[in-house]
Design a protein around this motif. Sequence first.
Motif, mmCIF file in Angstrom:
data_model
loop_
_atom_site.group_PDB
_atom_site.id
_atom_site.type_symbol
_atom_site.label_atom_id
_atom_site.label_comp_id
_atom_site.label_asym_id
_atom_site.label_seq_id
_atom_site.Cartn_x
_atom_site.Cartn_y
_atom_site.Cartn_z
ATOM 1 N N THR A 30 47.566 -13.688 28.779
ATOM 2 C CA THR A 30 47.037 -12.734 29.520
ATOM 3 C C THR A 30 47.003 -11.744 29.769
ATOM 4 O OG1 THR A 30 49.852 -13.395 30.308
ATOM 5 C CG2 THR A 30 47.488 -15.515 30.344
ATOM 6 N N VAL A 31 48.577 -10.730 29.303
ATOM 7 C CA VAL A 31 48.067 -9.132 29.387
ATOM 8 C C VAL A 31 48.736 -8.814 28.272
ATOM 9 C CG1 VAL A 31 48.304 -9.725 32.102
ATOM 10 C CG2 VAL A 31 50.330 -9.898 30.650
ATOM 11 N N PRO A 32 47.711 -8.875 26.931
ATOM 12 C CA PRO A 32 48.095 -8.325 25.705
ATOM 13 C C PRO A 32 48.556 -6.703 26.060
ATOM 14 C CG PRO A 32 46.070 -8.694 25.644
ATOM 15 C CD PRO A 32 47.093 -9.665 27.375
ATOM 16 N N GLU A 33 47.477 -6.224 26.459
ATOM 17 C CA GLU A 33 47.354 -4.905 26.615
ATOM 18 C C GLU A 33 48.788 -4.333 27.331
ATOM 19 O OE1 GLU A 33 44.280 -3.549 27.374
ATOM 20 O OE2 GLU A 33 42.804 -4.627 26.276
ATOM 21 N N GLN A 34 48.554 -4.357 28.153
ATOM 22 C CA GLN A 34 49.896 -4.255 29.559
ATOM 23 C C GLN A 34 51.524 -4.077 28.762
ATOM 24 O OE1 GLN A 34 47.636 -6.005 30.110
ATOM 25 N NE2 GLN A 34 46.100 -5.636 32.097
ATOM 26 N N VAL A 35 51.467 -5.098 28.575
ATOM 27 C CA VAL A 35 52.688 -6.034 28.077
ATOM 28 C C VAL A 35 52.639 -4.645 26.053
ATOM 29 C CG1 VAL A 35 53.635 -7.085 29.823
ATOM 30 C CG2 VAL A 35 52.648 -7.266 28.224
ATOM 31 N N SER A 36 52.220 -4.815 25.473
ATOM 32 C CA SER A 36 52.763 -4.384 23.987
ATOM 33 C C SER A 36 53.208 -3.269 23.661
ATOM 34 C CB SER A 36 50.905 -4.032 23.649
ATOM 35 O OG SER A 36 50.877 -2.221 23.935
ATOM 36 N N GLY A 37 54.382 -3.095 24.885
ATOM 37 C CA GLY A 37 55.889 -2.878 23.950
ATOM 38 C C GLY A 37 56.700 -3.386 23.600
ATOM 39 N N ILE A 38 56.158 -4.833 23.913
ATOM 40 C CA ILE A 38 57.257 -6.265 23.404
ATOM 41 C C ILE A 38 57.440 -6.273 22.675
ATOM 42 C CG2 ILE A 38 57.460 -6.260 25.968
ATOM 43 C CD1 ILE A 38 55.715 -8.984 24.933
ATOM 44 N N THR A 39 56.030 -5.512 21.239
ATOM 45 C CA THR A 39 56.558 -6.174 20.026
ATOM 46 C C THR A 39 57.291 -5.230 19.492
ATOM 47 O OG1 THR A 39 54.905 -3.889 19.550
ATOM 48 C CG2 THR A 39 53.831 -6.408 19.990
ATOM 49 N N ILE A 40 57.783 -4.262 20.059
ATOM 50 C CA ILE A 40 59.663 -3.396 19.381
ATOM 51 C C ILE A 40 60.297 -4.808 19.372
ATOM 52 C CG2 ILE A 40 59.909 -2.368 21.555
ATOM 53 C CD1 ILE A 40 60.771 -0.226 19.588
ATOM 54 N N LEU A 41 60.558 -5.782 20.078
ATOM 55 C CA LEU A 41 61.561 -7.139 20.336
ATOM 56 C C LEU A 41 62.027 -7.188 18.692
ATOM 57 C CD1 LEU A 41 61.511 -7.706 24.035
ATOM 58 C CD2 LEU A 41 62.996 -5.878 22.969
ATOM 59 N N GLY A 42 60.917 -7.791 18.417
ATOM 60 C CA GLY A 42 60.422 -8.368 17.201
ATOM 61 C C GLY A 42 60.760 -8.037 15.795
ATOM 62 N N ASP A 43 60.317 -6.312 15.839
ATOM 63 C CA ASP A 43 60.756 -5.905 14.661
ATOM 64 C C ASP A 43 62.323 -4.838 14.540
ATOM 65 O OD1 ASP A 43 57.882 -5.309 14.841
ATOM 66 O OD2 ASP A 43 57.266 -3.348 15.529
ATOM 67 N N LEU A 44 62.518 -4.435 16.073
ATOM 68 C CA LEU A 44 64.509 -4.682 16.014
ATOM 69 C C LEU A 44 65.358 -5.358 15.275
ATOM 70 C CD1 LEU A 44 64.416 -2.815 19.114
ATOM 71 C CD2 LEU A 44 65.104 -1.603 17.387
ATOM 72 N N PHE A 45 64.687 -6.586 16.216
ATOM 73 C CA PHE A 45 64.727 -8.450 15.467
ATOM 74 C C PHE A 45 65.016 -8.399 14.002
ATOM 75 C CE2 PHE A 45 64.906 -13.046 14.895
ATOM 76 C CZ PHE A 45 66.383 -13.184 15.225
ATOM 77 N N VAL A 46 63.849 -8.569 13.090
ATOM 78 C CA VAL A 46 63.307 -8.053 11.663
ATOM 79 C C VAL A 46 64.419 -7.343 11.412
ATOM 80 C CG1 VAL A 46 62.318 -8.459 10.293
ATOM 81 C CG2 VAL A 46 61.348 -9.651 11.952
ATOM 82 N N GLY A 47 64.250 -6.380 11.597
ATOM 83 C CA GLY A 47 65.117 -5.116 10.888
ATOM 84 C C GLY A 47 66.495 -5.097 11.250
ATOM 85 N N ALA A 48 67.403 -6.132 11.771
ATOM 86 C CA ALA A 48 68.790 -6.107 12.149
ATOM 87 C C ALA A 48 68.779 -6.732 11.166
ATOM 88 C CB ALA A 48 69.449 -6.834 13.499
ATOM 89 N N LEU A 49 68.261 -8.754 11.110
ATOM 90 C CA LEU A 49 68.844 -9.309 10.067
ATOM 91 C C LEU A 49 68.553 -8.791 8.709
ATOM 92 C CD1 LEU A 49 66.469 -12.588 11.567
ATOM 93 C CD2 LEU A 49 68.822 -12.240 11.421
ATOM 94 N N LYS A 50 67.499 -7.871 8.239
ATOM 95 C CA LYS A 50 67.130 -7.238 7.140
ATOM 96 C C LYS A 50 68.261 -6.626 6.644
ATOM 97 C CE LYS A 50 62.299 -7.615 6.656
ATOM 98 N NZ LYS A 50 60.786 -6.837 6.410
ATOM 99 N N ALA A 51 68.731 -6.067 7.754
ATOM 100 C CA ALA A 51 69.713 -5.123 7.407
ATOM 101 C C ALA A 51 71.515 -5.383 7.555
ATOM 102 C CB ALA A 51 69.967 -4.626 8.572
ATOM 103 N N VAL A 52 71.626 -6.690 8.009
ATOM 104 C CA VAL A 52 73.266 -6.986 7.696
ATOM 105 C C VAL A 52 73.303 -8.207 6.421
ATOM 106 C CG1 VAL A 52 72.417 -9.485 10.084
ATOM 107 C CG2 VAL A 52 74.754 -7.768 9.319
#
Length: 405
Positions: A30-52
Amino acid sequence: MKNLFKTWNKISLVKQIIIGLLIGIILALTVPEQVSGITILGDLFVGALKAVAPILVFFLVMSAISGHKSGQKTNMKSIIILYLVGTFAAGCVAVIASFIFKINLTLVESASDITPPSGITEVLKTLVFNVVANPVDALLNANYIGILTWALLLGVALRFASDSTKSMLSDVAEAVSQVVRWVIKFAPLGVMGLVFNAIAANGIETLFSYGKLIFLLVGAMFFDALVVNPIIVYIKTRQNPYPLVFKCLKDSGITAFFTRSSAANIPVNMKLCEELKLDKDTYSISIPLGATINMGGASITIAILTLAATHTLGQTVDFGTAVILCVLAAVSACGASGVAGGSLLLIPLACSLFGIPNDIAMQVVGVGFIVGVIQDSCETALNSSTDVLFTAAADIANKKKLAKQ
């Protein structure tokens, strides 16, 4: 707000993840451009799992080995055999499924900057050198073969340490496990970001265009999980395997599906083993080990995508070569965690068995990355849930054997 958090925490993690999944899909459509910033949540989650995850495997195995007392018996031999048989059987399922349902790929130019191993000798060489890798380097690069080796060696050496040292190691292992549990608590937000990014970047129609391949991959994994693995467990335990199979899929497989990391799912599996009242001296070693070498899902991915490439090129595969592919897929899958790129990167190795040029093979890898949103999740769910399944099967069989004596 406080009441909202209390209500949210009362909802099970699986339901929370499903809610995050649905929100991610809706926002992407529906609104991919308006909330594109939420992709950082996925990156942070994967990054945290890879780190620990590497630290988790290191301390869990080292603590388990160092705390093992002389004279205590474990079922590690039986479990390792089950791991290897399960991985080989998964490869056989993939080969048979590929012969029945022949898939032609729409090849894409992708992943051309990745260098795959040139042969099985290179894979084995990589595994050997990963074994003797510097421990700090192994932790930094998530070299799980090296991490496992050093954890085993230090664990054996620390068996002669004082009780206070062993207690400290146990406390550190538990602390790292708790950190992973905290990270997994954020899985709903991470999944929302990952799903949003996948659909917003590729479009949901991209996945539909590879629907047949996805159905074949997922179908083979479901067949392996619901038919082949239960047969293996029944042969080992001589009892109805399905209550145990469904328990492992529900409590381990679903979480692994969304975290997409067998190593990060270790605390979930350890808790499940505790609920099943399995021998702690065994599962504290077998679960981290399984996250490294028990790779039935990877074996399926390698075999299906390789044979899809042969079908696309119009090549005929005879029975003998198919058997060799089963073995090659199983061996490669066991070493996937020690090779950058995981199971997809080992596809060119399997393709070389049929004389498929590297440029074509790397296009197949590109297709793998496109369907990886679903393929990798199902693959991890199968891999991680069978860690507990086979550990439990060996434990049940051993208890029956002792009861007869």
